[in-house]
Design an enzyme around this catalytic site. Structure first.
Site: not given
Length: 147
Positions: A48, A89, A96
């Site tokens: 990410e 995070e 997600e």
């Protein structure tokens, strides 16, 4: 003679108990497995861009705190806040991943889940930025040695 459902179920052939697909480790092996899973999570999170930027921000923040000669406690608080940001995070990325798997088509519930995870990350980014600002003001302008 009418058979009850229970009686019919008792007459069905019994299937042998199979081994579970995943066997949970115990003891020291559990510790090693947990460490391996954590490293795999870190590898996934490293993919990410946002996480990589946050790691750079950790380094830049520590350099900044050293440059303004902030007290050690400020470094420790900043590191703690950044670790909390990394945790959120990771959870946001997990949300997600699951949402994309379960609901690949457009869904307002999926969008809301992703937006809420993003908001949690944003709140911690604000907390980190606010703390750096506090550290700057208290160290440079007011010479406060403690929080």
């Amino acid at each position: 003679m009418l058979l009850t459902i229970e009686a019919m179920m008792d007459n069905l052939p019994k299937s042998p108990v199979s081994e579970p697909v995943f066997r949970k480790e115990t003891g020291f092996r559990h510790l090693l497995a947990a460490a391996r899973y954590s490293l795999q999570g870190l590898q996934r999170l490293w993919q990410e861009a946002a996480f990589r930027h946050e790691v750079i921000a950790l380094g830049a923040g520590l350099v900044f705190l050293a440059a303004i000669n902030a007290p050690l406690v400020h470094d420790l608080i900043f590191i703690l806040l950044m670790l909390l940001l990394f945790c959120v995070e990771a959870l946001n990325t997990a949300i997600e991943e699951i949402v994309d798997r379960v609901s690949p088509e457009f869904s307002s519930a999926a969008r809301n889940a992703k937006d809420l995870g993003s908001f949690a990350v944003f709140c911690l980014l604000l907390a980190n930025g606010g703390f750096i600002l506090y550290s700057l003001i208290s160290t440079v302008f007011f010479s406060v040695s403690a929080i």
